[in-house]
Scaffold this motif. Structure first.
Motif, short mmCIF file in Angstrom:
data_model
loop_
_atom_site.label_atom_id
_atom_site.label_comp_id
_atom_site.label_asym_id
_atom_site.label_seq_id
_atom_site.Cartn_x
_atom_site.Cartn_y
_atom_site.Cartn_z
N PRO A 146 15.61 -1.24 -47.40
CA PRO A 146 16.29 -1.26 -48.39
C PRO A 146 17.10 -2.64 -48.00
CG PRO A 146 15.65 0.89 -46.85
CD PRO A 146 14.99 -0.12 -46.34
N TYR A 147 17.32 -3.19 -49.02
CA TYR A 147 18.30 -4.07 -48.83
C TYR A 147 18.61 -4.00 -49.55
CZ TYR A 147 16.02 -7.29 -51.30
OH TYR A 147 15.10 -7.90 -52.20
N THR A 148 20.41 -4.99 -49.55
CA THR A 148 21.19 -5.55 -51.05
C THR A 148 21.33 -6.44 -51.04
OG1 THR A 148 22.51 -3.15 -50.62
CG2 THR A 148 23.58 -5.08 -52.37
N GLU A 149 21.38 -6.83 -52.20
CA GLU A 149 21.44 -9.27 -52.46
C GLU A 149 22.71 -8.95 -53.28
OE1 GLU A 149 18.99 -12.34 -54.25
OE2 GLU A 149 17.92 -10.87 -54.79
N VAL A 150 24.03 -10.27 -52.87
CA VAL A 150 24.86 -10.71 -53.52
C VAL A 150 24.07 -11.46 -54.25
CG1 VAL A 150 26.95 -10.95 -53.53
CG2 VAL A 150 26.36 -8.87 -52.47
N ASP A 151 24.07 -11.85 -55.10
CA ASP A 151 24.03 -13.63 -55.84
C ASP A 151 25.03 -14.19 -56.07
OD1 ASP A 151 22.99 -15.69 -56.92
OD2 ASP A 151 21.72 -14.88 -57.91
N LEU A 152 25.72 -15.27 -54.97
CA LEU A 152 27.02 -15.82 -54.90
C LEU A 152 26.78 -16.37 -56.36
CD1 LEU A 152 26.82 -17.41 -51.57
CD2 LEU A 152 28.01 -15.14 -51.78
N LEU A 153 25.53 -17.02 -56.99
CA LEU A 153 25.88 -17.64 -58.55
C LEU A 153 26.49 -16.50 -59.83
CD1 LEU A 153 22.86 -19.59 -57.74
CD2 LEU A 153 25.15 -20.82 -57.03
N ARG A 154 26.63 -15.15 -59.25
CA ARG A 154 26.44 -14.61 -60.31
C ARG A 154 27.98 -14.24 -60.27
NH1 ARG A 154 22.08 -10.72 -62.73
NH2 ARG A 154 24.46 -9.55 -63.35
N SER A 155 28.79 -14.55 -61.75
CA SER A 155 30.07 -14.18 -62.13
C SER A 155 30.79 -13.28 -61.94
CB SER A 155 30.62 -15.11 -63.37
OG SER A 155 29.81 -14.33 -64.39
N ASP A 156 29.92 -11.75 -61.78
CA ASP A 156 30.53 -10.21 -62.45
C ASP A 156 29.27 -9.85 -60.60
OD1 ASP A 156 27.48 -10.71 -62.35
OD2 ASP A 156 27.16 -8.94 -63.32
N ARG A 157 29.10 -11.06 -59.83
CA ARG A 157 29.03 -9.85 -58.41
C ARG A 157 30.07 -9.37 -57.63
NH1 ARG A 157 30.97 -12.91 -53.81
NH2 ARG A 157 31.80 -14.80 -54.23
N PRO A 158 29.62 -8.66 -57.26
CA PRO A 158 30.30 -8.05 -56.33
C PRO A 158 31.47 -8.70 -55.18
CG PRO A 158 28.13 -7.08 -55.30
CD PRO A 158 28.26 -8.23 -56.40
N VAL A 159 32.94 -8.42 -55.20
CA VAL A 159 33.38 -8.99 -53.91
C VAL A 159 33.04 -8.94 -52.42
CG1 VAL A 159 36.19 -10.22 -52.90
CG2 VAL A 159 35.34 -9.63 -55.66
N ILE A 160 33.10 -9.52 -51.72
CA ILE A 160 32.49 -9.08 -50.69
C ILE A 160 33.54 -9.28 -49.17
CG2 ILE A 160 31.01 -9.59 -47.91
CD1 ILE A 160 29.32 -11.39 -49.86
N ASP A 161 34.56 -7.70 -49.20
CA ASP A 161 35.58 -7.61 -48.01
C ASP A 161 34.96 -6.44 -47.60
OD1 ASP A 161 35.83 -5.32 -50.48
OD2 ASP A 161 37.86 -6.02 -51.32
N GLY A 162 35.88 -5.73 -46.95
CA GLY A 162 36.74 -4.67 -46.18
C GLY A 162 35.87 -3.25 -47.36
N ASP A 163 35.98 -3.02 -48.01
CA ASP A 163 36.04 -1.75 -48.32
C ASP A 163 34.25 -1.91 -49.26
OD1 ASP A 163 38.02 -0.54 -48.49
OD2 ASP A 163 38.77 -1.70 -50.50
N PHE A 164 33.36 -2.79 -49.13
CA PHE A 164 32.51 -3.47 -49.41
C PHE A 164 31.40 -3.42 -48.21
CE2 PHE A 164 28.93 -6.03 -50.36
CZ PHE A 164 28.37 -5.28 -51.07
N LEU A 165 32.26 -3.54 -47.07
CA LEU A 165 31.37 -3.58 -46.18
C LEU A 165 30.84 -2.36 -45.36
CD1 LEU A 165 32.32 -7.16 -44.77
CD2 LEU A 165 30.10 -5.90 -45.65
N ALA A 166 32.32 -1.84 -44.69
CA ALA A 166 32.20 -0.54 -43.93
C ALA A 166 33.51 0.64 -44.83
CB ALA A 166 32.78 -1.07 -42.44
#
Length: 714
Positions: A62-82
């Motif tokens: 299992p993996y989660t992909e975040v595409d940096l080229l997408r404007s609607d991507r999630p923000v990678i912050d503390g809430d996203f990670l843990a």
């Protein structure tokens, strides 16, 4: 200073506090955190991160992909990670894959959040393809290093790499060089910064120097661990395929869902029958449907007893078993024409235990629509009302049953649920037959068929046909109608050259779907010099891709010049020269391949539907999946489940499938599975502040060279 478990827990507590989570985590310094078994892949659309994602996808990790080229991507912050789960600090990802050591703008809050997360939860980071620079623990290439092509270079796994994540390899890592005119690789070779805690795992000689430069290495700094990769690749290139397992094992510490093995199986069709021979003057096969009726004289190719002896000796030498798809009528007809004698069948039957056997129907008829062969290409015959004339259910059933009885009478070790129809007939075949013969599924049910061979070049996905599940097979470009190398080359030239050169013109009509030739091959040397290396590369690529699908050839290829063996030897000998004894080729029969593919499909569907969760707390892994779904997992040697050993040894670890009963599955890891600690400090500027420079990606990485699709079953 080394980071201890206690300081990790304190860092976890600090991160949780920064997230503003409830005070129930106030004692996090004494709590072992929970780490979910899922990988975060941050992609910039480049081939390197895509390749790692493809490796995870194929393995079922299992993996989660975040595409940096997408404007609607999630923000990678503390809430996203843990967050927390039942009062326990939880890291949502066991590893982080980035396009390079810092793909974000300078002083990015997202990169800072990743650094904090990796430090707090001891989560490693893979830099999929990064510039060699002090921020990655390496000298700039201008200081005694190298930037440029590695086409054809033979890299090497270092002693540290063999003792670590790449121990499944013998040592050599050859870089492809498939085209003299297209760049297929690019790398930055460099040595570690003085004083850096950097361990090269794969290196290559720096041109013009005695020193070697790192291509893959581990950099420990600031309480973090990075796998620094300084060459570019795509998911198909051999250099990546060789290293992909080690990259995943490094990032997960050898503890992850999903599994990867190297498979190879070879089906030999038409055993006991004779295969019509290609006519080098007519450019067709007399006796088959590609020649106009009555044109040419059929000249069948059939094995001899000496060919059987050669096959058994070859199997012994390669420690490999062939699967023989047989047609009993071939022997019956031969005996009728030769006063009851068939030395070939007698020899095969005497050696029957040396092979695996598959029902290939009694007389190898076409079992789809009734063929109208008055035209080339053939077409389906029709009734007066225009409907298709289909081969009947009784005819199909009799072909299956009679061949089975013939095999049982001669004590062939059969699996009665396995079947390969002649030419995969009965299944749809475009453009002539757009649907399955409606009588096929009932006939399969009549005979208890559960695994049905299909042509991967037409239908690469498994599907149900009545009670049977298809097993897609790779056709090899070693033609059924060639027993001699010169015949093979002549036909190959006709197919893959233009009309002006006397060829079929298929390359002109479909330039994107053929292995086209700029000029005809020499019939005396073209097989050994061109076809064998190309087919070896294609076949070995399948083996290295965690792909269990079988390949198929024909009995004609084991007769006369025995043209199949150079390709099969190229694959098996090439493999043996690359992999350690702990990582053998897995040689499964058809039903086991079908079961493996079917389990994978069910597992991937469950993961995609969000029905699977898995996490690790200390030395315990817990997995939850729907009842009846088989769970693939890879664990370190010494892992147990329910008090018993888990899985089978492969590539230095353990892997296997465990069927879920709908309740949590637990795995107990050995104490040695605790990830290594990272150093607190190391020279070099923090990669959290400066984004990585752009790196070069040559054309041969963006588009694999040469383009080599699977040939159709002819």
């Amino acid at each position: 200073m080394k980071r201890t478990r206690g300081t990790i827990a304190l860092a976890v507590g600090a991160l949780i506090a920064a997230l503003g989570l409830p005070a129930t985590t106030a004692h996090a310094d004494t709590t072992t955190p929970r780490i979910d078994l899922r990988v975060l892949v941050v992609s910039d659309g480049g081939p390197a991160t895509d390749a790692i994602a493809a490796e995870l996808e194929t393995a079922g990790t299992p993996y989660t992909e975040v595409d940096l080229l997408r404007s609607d991507r999630p923000v990678i912050d503390g809430d996203f990670l843990a967050d927390t789960a039942d009062g326990t600090p939880r890291g949502r990802f066991q590893a982080v894959v980035l396009p390079n050591d810092n793909p974000f703008p300078a002083d990015s809050t997202e990169m800072a959040a990743l650094v904090d997360y990796e430090q707090a939860f001891a989560v490693p980071q893979v830099d999929a393809y990064t510039y060699a620079r002090p921020e990655a623990g390496l000298q700039y290439p201008v200081y005694g290093g190298y930037s440029g092509s590695l086409d054809g270079v033979r890299a090497q796994v270092t002693p540290a790499g063999r003792a670590g994540p790449f121990g499944y390899l013998d040592g050599a890592v050859p870089f492809e060089d498939n085209s003299p005119t297209v760049g297929e690789s690019y790398a930055y070779l460099s040595t570690p910064v003085a004083g850096a805690d950097f361990t090269p795992y794969v290196d290559a000689a720096i041109p013009g120097q005695s020193a070697r430069g790192s291509l893959v290495g581990e950099y420990r700094h600031d309480g973090r661990r990075e796998l620094v990769v300084t060459f570019v690749y795509n998911q198909y290139q051999q250099q990546f395929r060789l290293l992909a397992r080690g990259i995943v094992e490094w990032m997960t510490g050898g503890v992850h869902l999903g599994a990867s093995h190297n498979y190879f199986a070879v089906h030999v069709d038409d055993v006991f029958a004779g295969d019509d021979r290609w006519d080098t003057e007519l450019n067709c096969t007399p006796g088959d449907v590609d020649c106009p009726q009555g044109e040419g004289t059929p000249d069948p190719i059939r094995m001899t007893p000496a060919d059987v002896d050669h096959a058994t000796a070859w199997q012994d030498r390669q420690d490999f078993t062939l699967d023989l798809a047989y047609n009993g009528a071939g022997s019956v007809d031969h005996r009728q024409d030769n006063n009851g004698a068939d030395p070939l069948a007698d020899r095969f039957i005497a050696e029957r235990a040396q092979f695996r056997w598959i029902n290939h129907t009694y007389s190898h008829p076409f079992l789809g629509c009734e063929q109208d062969t008055t035209v080339v290409p053939w077409r389906c015959a029709t009734n007066a009302d225009g409907s298709t004339k289909w081969v009947g259910r009784n005819t199909i059933s009799d072909e299956i049953a009679t061949n089975r009885v013939w095999g049982q009478t001669n004590a062939l070790p059969l699996e009665n649920g396995e079947l390969v129809t002649g030419e995969h007939s009965g299944l749809q075949v475009l453009p002539q037959q757009s649907a399955d013969n409606p009588n096929l599924a009932p006939a399969l049910a009549d005979n208890g068929i559960t695994w049905l061979g299909s042509d991967n070049s037409r239908e690469p996905q498994q599907r149900q046909v009545g009670p049977a599940t298809t097993v897609p097979r790779y056709p090899m470009n070693v033609f059924y109608n060639a027993g001699r190398a010169a015949e093979q080359v002549d036909e190959y030239n006709w197919i893959y050259t233009g009309r002006a050169q006397g060829g079929s013109g298929i390359c002109e009509d479909h330039p994107d779907t053929s292995t086209c030739l700029p000029a005809p091959l020499d019939t005396a040397t073209g097989y050994a010099d061109h076809i064998v290396p190309l087919e070896t590369r294609i076949g070995l690529g399948h083996v290295l891709a965690n792909d269990p699908k079988p390949h198929f050839i024909h009995q004609s290829n084991l007769a006369e010049d025995r043209i199949a063996y150079p390709v099969l030897d190229g694959i098996l000998d090439g493999y043996a020269g690359l992999f350690a004894d702990s990582t053998p080729v897995v040689n499964l029969r058809q039903k086991d391949i079908g079961a493996e593919l079917k389990r994978r499909a069910a597992w991937k569907a469950a993961v995609a539907a969000g029905q699977v969760t898995a996490h690790r707390v200390g030395d315990t892994v817990t997995v939850e999946a729907p009842a009846g779904v088989a769970v693939p997992a890879t664990m370190p040697t010494g892992t147990s489940r329910a008090g018993s050993g888990f899985g089978s040894a492969y590539a230095g670890g353990l892997s296997g499938w465990t069927t879920s009963a709908g309740t949590p599955l637990t795995f107990d890891l050995p104490a040695s599975a605790t990830p290594p600690a990272a150093t607190e400090e190391s020279p070099g500027q923090s990669s959290a502040t400066r984004s990585a420079p752009r790196t070069r990606v040559p054309a041969g990485v963006r588009e694999p060279v040469p383009y080599t699709p699977e040939p159709a079953d002819r």
